[in-house]
Scaffold this motif. Structure first.
Motif, mmCIF file in Angstrom:
data_model
loop_
_atom_site.group_PDB
_atom_site.id
_atom_site.type_symbol
_atom_site.label_atom_id
_atom_site.label_comp_id
_atom_site.label_asym_id
_atom_site.label_seq_id
_atom_site.Cartn_x
_atom_site.Cartn_y
_atom_site.Cartn_z
ATOM 1 N N GLU A 140 10.322 67.880 15.808
ATOM 2 C CA GLU A 140 11.549 67.294 16.373
ATOM 3 C C GLU A 140 12.068 66.102 15.595
ATOM 4 N N ASP A 141 11.163 65.433 14.875
ATOM 5 C CA ASP A 141 11.619 64.247 14.135
ATOM 6 C C ASP A 141 11.344 64.431 12.655
ATOM 7 N N THR A 142 12.095 63.703 11.847
ATOM 8 C CA THR A 142 11.929 63.835 10.397
ATOM 9 C C THR A 142 12.372 62.551 9.717
ATOM 10 N N ILE A 143 12.272 62.556 8.401
ATOM 11 C CA ILE A 143 12.789 61.418 7.638
ATOM 12 C C ILE A 143 13.964 61.882 6.783
ATOM 13 N N ALA A 144 14.828 60.946 6.477
ATOM 14 C CA ALA A 144 16.002 61.227 5.642
ATOM 15 C C ALA A 144 16.404 59.896 5.020
ATOM 16 N N PRO A 145 17.278 59.916 4.020
ATOM 17 C CA PRO A 145 17.705 58.626 3.452
ATOM 18 C C PRO A 145 18.304 57.730 4.533
ATOM 19 N N SER A 146 19.122 58.332 5.401
ATOM 20 C CA SER A 146 19.751 57.584 6.498
ATOM 21 C C SER A 146 19.589 58.406 7.774
ATOM 22 N N ALA A 147 19.727 57.736 8.912
ATOM 23 C CA ALA A 147 19.500 58.411 10.199
ATOM 24 C C ALA A 147 20.752 59.197 10.616
ATOM 25 N N ILE A 148 21.148 60.139 9.774
ATOM 26 C CA ILE A 148 22.335 60.955 10.067
ATOM 27 C C ILE A 148 21.861 62.381 10.299
ATOM 28 N N GLN A 149 21.957 62.818 11.544
ATOM 29 C CA GLN A 149 21.412 64.141 11.871
ATOM 30 C C GLN A 149 22.285 65.254 11.296
ATOM 31 N N HIS A 150 21.629 66.319 10.859
ATOM 32 C CA HIS A 150 22.356 67.484 10.362
ATOM 33 C C HIS A 150 22.985 68.192 11.562
ATOM 34 N N PRO A 151 24.276 68.494 11.503
ATOM 35 C CA PRO A 151 24.876 69.191 12.649
ATOM 36 C C PRO A 151 24.278 70.590 12.824
ATOM 37 N N PRO A 152 24.211 71.090 14.082
ATOM 38 C CA PRO A 152 23.690 72.448 14.286
ATOM 39 C C PRO A 152 24.525 73.452 13.488
ATOM 40 N N LYS A 153 23.858 74.494 12.995
ATOM 41 C CA LYS A 153 24.563 75.470 12.142
ATOM 42 C C LYS A 153 23.908 76.833 12.287
ATOM 43 N N ASN A 154 24.711 77.875 12.407
ATOM 44 C CA ASN A 154 24.209 79.256 12.465
ATOM 45 C C ASN A 154 23.041 79.406 13.428
ATOM 46 N N GLY A 155 23.132 78.749 14.587
ATOM 47 C CA GLY A 155 22.076 78.883 15.591
ATOM 48 C C GLY A 155 20.877 77.986 15.332
ATOM 49 N N TYR A 158 18.650 70.970 14.134
ATOM 50 C CA TYR A 158 17.833 70.244 13.158
ATOM 51 C C TYR A 158 17.145 69.038 13.786
ATOM 52 N N ALA A 159 16.031 68.647 13.155
ATOM 53 C CA ALA A 159 15.237 67.506 13.633
ATOM 54 C C ALA A 159 16.050 66.219 13.539
ATOM 55 N N LYS A 160 15.632 65.246 14.365
ATOM 56 C CA LYS A 160 16.345 63.972 14.391
ATOM 57 C C LYS A 160 15.735 63.056 13.316
ATOM 58 N N PRO A 161 16.531 62.665 12.343
ATOM 59 C CA PRO A 161 15.946 61.858 11.268
ATOM 60 C C PRO A 161 15.974 60.356 11.556
ATOM 61 N N ARG A 162 14.974 59.657 11.032
ATOM 62 C CA ARG A 162 15.071 58.202 10.957
ATOM 63 C C ARG A 162 15.169 57.843 9.482
ATOM 64 N N GLU A 163 15.676 56.638 9.218
ATOM 65 C CA GLU A 163 15.793 56.209 7.828
ATOM 66 C C GLU A 163 14.395 56.058 7.236
ATOM 67 N N ALA A 164 14.151 56.709 6.117
ATOM 68 C CA ALA A 164 12.818 56.649 5.497
ATOM 69 C C ALA A 164 12.485 55.209 5.121
ATOM 70 N N THR A 165 11.269 54.789 5.504
ATOM 71 C CA THR A 165 10.792 53.457 5.112
ATOM 72 C C THR A 165 10.221 53.522 3.697
ATOM 73 N N LYS A 166 9.881 52.376 3.151
ATOM 74 C CA LYS A 166 9.254 52.357 1.818
ATOM 75 C C LYS A 166 7.934 53.134 1.845
ATOM 76 N N GLU A 167 7.210 53.043 2.975
ATOM 77 C CA GLU A 167 5.934 53.795 3.089
ATOM 78 C C GLU A 167 6.217 55.298 3.102
ATOM 79 N N ASP A 168 7.258 55.697 3.838
ATOM 80 C CA ASP A 168 7.623 57.125 3.851
ATOM 81 C C ASP A 168 7.938 57.599 2.430
ATOM 82 N N ILE A 169 8.708 56.789 1.717
ATOM 83 C CA ILE A 169 9.111 57.174 0.358
ATOM 84 C C ILE A 169 7.876 57.290 -0.535
ATOM 85 N N ALA A 170 6.955 56.348 -0.389
ATOM 86 C CA ALA A 170 5.726 56.402 -1.197
ATOM 87 C C ALA A 170 4.938 57.671 -0.882
ATOM 88 N N ARG A 171 4.903 58.061 0.384
ATOM 89 C CA ARG A 171 4.173 59.285 0.777
ATOM 90 C C ARG A 171 4.837 60.523 0.139
#
Ligand SMILES: Cc1cc2nc3c(=O)[nH]c(=O)nc-3n(C[C@H](O)[C@H](O)[C@H](O)COP(=O)(O)O)c2cc1C
Length: 449
Positions: A140-155, A158-171
């Motif tokens: 249900e949750d994910t990371i992305a550059p910014s917390a902008i959710q992808h709109p639903p498409k073709n049924g 998409y997961a709800k993104p939070r802005e990736a932290t520096k730790e997320d980026i390192a991972r």
């Protein structure tokens, strides 16, 4: 009746048989055919036990053995994910930082490399992080550059993104680099970063999805930082003769995600990072873009040729491969005046033998699917998936140029979507449509309909 094919002017196909040397790794592909990535949905899957997901199966390995037997110079795998629960799709192969360089998963990847290369093809693994294109049914949750959710498409939701932290980026950087090192040690010839189709790397490159105000957002130089750090860490961990490539995409360029003037900086950066090749393609989940909406005549059969003309002058040592719409040898040979390699996706599912058959002069073009397929992206994606499944079952892929075969596939696809809806988002549901008509499953692989 033999399959209907695209008409092609008679051309000398020998340029397609020329070797291609990658400048930075020094690896040489035996010819110019590039089997483009197609997610196969054939790796192991376990809903509850994450560690049992994403191991290449015998079927997946067999599929690559067959392409390897058929003269594809470079064979790119479908998406390989770098987390057990942040997937492009159920059934992808997976390598996470926790996966050791031994054991059943590693051995399966070793076998996949070995059989694919047995006849001299190069195998390049495509590495992917979906970022905001993660299906919510997977997580249900994910990371992305910014917390902008992808709109639903073709049924798909998409997961709800939070802005990736520096730790997320390192991972993520560690995940890509570990997977590359793992694949190098398993015998693969290289990796390709999936920087196209709206996945995480593309999300960082595009202003539409990257609205960060730190050093990873804003100017094109900043938006390139994420992919640059990934590439540098990969290069630090793999042997010098390991191919590192990237797939990028035209839709993000055309529709204000990446401005044309920025393309030059991007290409210069890719070359400075010593990417062996750039594969250009089109589309993301909001606009898949493999369709033919801009295709006016067969002369412009590669949808993105114009876009390539903007990019090509800025790449010299980094090789250029274009994927999307190539169907005739006339267009392929012509494109080699400005490109180094010809990417083929769907035709390689309909005809795993296509590269060999073109080089031997047996055919001059790909099978021409009926218009109902050509004009429908979902149909053409799903039918290619079903055809790959047929190949690993020892069946000849059904003939998409045949109206009757197509009509029964449409019914199979309808039934597939009904089962998907009935499964109510259950992760047990996977796979491509089952072909029900015995007429379309009756030929053993190698015996055309
Ligand atoms: C069944 C299927 C799965 C695909 N999966 C991937 C993928 O895993 N990674 C990727 O970069 N592109 C994927 N693609 C896109 C292809 O690599 C290619 O860019 C697209 O099909 C256009 O090329 P074509 O006109 O030769 O088919 C997929 C396409 C198909 C048909």
């Amino acid at each position: 009746m033999p399959a209907r094919r695209y008409d092609s002017a008679a051309v000398d196909v020998s340029p397609l048989g020329q070797p291609l040397k990658f400048e930075f790794s020094g690896k040489v592909a035996k010819n110019r055919f590039y089997k483009a990535s197609m997610a196969e949905d054939l790796a192991t899957w376990n809903v509850d036990n994450l560690e049992e997901r994403g191991i290449p199966t015998k079927e997946l390995i067999d599929l690559y053995r067959i392409w390897g037997e058929n003269e594809w110079g470079i064979i790119a795998t479908g998406n390989i994910d770098i987390e057990f629960d942040m997937l492009d799709a159920v059934g992808d192969a997976i390598i996470t930082p926790e996966c050791p360089l031994s054991g059943p998963r590693f051995e399966a990847f070793q076998e996949m490399a070995k059989v694919t290369k047995a006849n001299g093809s190069l195998i390049v693994a495509q590495l992917t992080h979906p970022g905001r294109q993660l299906a919510a049914r997977i997580r249900e949750d994910t990371i992305a550059p910014s917390a902008i959710q992808h709109p639903p498409k073709n049924g798909s939701v998409y997961a709800k993104p939070r802005e990736a932290t520096k730790e997320d980026i390192a991972r993520v950087i560690d995940g890509f680099a570990h997977a590359a090192e793992y694949l190098d040690k398993a015998g693969f010839d290289g990796i390709q970063l999936h920087g196209a189709h709206g996945y995480l790397i593309a999300q960082f490159l595009s202003e539409l999805s990257n609205q960060r105000t730190d050093e990873y957002g804003g100017s094109i130089e900043n938006r390139l930082r994420f992919v640059s750090e990934i590439a540098k860490e990969i290069k630090r961990r793999v042997r010098p003769n390991f191919i590192v490539g990237i797939k990028v995409n035209s839709v993000e360029f055309q529709e204000k995600g990446i401005k044309p003037a920025e393309a030059r900086i991007m290409c210069e950066t890719f070359q400075a990072l010593e990417f062996d090749y750039v594969e250009l393609s089109g589309g993301n989940h909001e606009d898949i873009g493999y369709g033919s909406k801009k295709e006016t005549t067969l002369k412009r059969e590669a949808y993105f040729l114009e876009f390539v003309r903007d990019i090509v002058p800025h790449l010299s040592q980094t090789k250029k491969i274009l994927t999307g719409g190539f169907r005739t040898t006339a267009a392929m040979v012509d494109a080699l005046h400005i490109l180094d390699g010809i990417g083929l996706g769907r035709p390689a599912a309909q005809e795993p033998r296509l590269a060999a058959d073109i080089l031997s002069g047996k055919v001059a073009s790909a099978v021409r699917p009926v218009d109902g397929v050509v004009n429908d992206v979902i149909l053409s994606l799903m039918s290619a998936g079903s055809q790959m499944t047929q190949v690993v079952r020892g069946q000849e892929p059904f003939d998409l140029s045949d109206e009757k075969a197509f009509a029964s596939f449409q019914a199979d696809l309808g039934a597939h979507f009904q089962r998907f809806a009935a499964a109510g988002g259950s992760l047990e549901f996977r796979g491509f449509p089952e072909i029900s008509d015995p007429d379309n499953t009756s030929h053993p692989y190698g015996v055309p309909y």
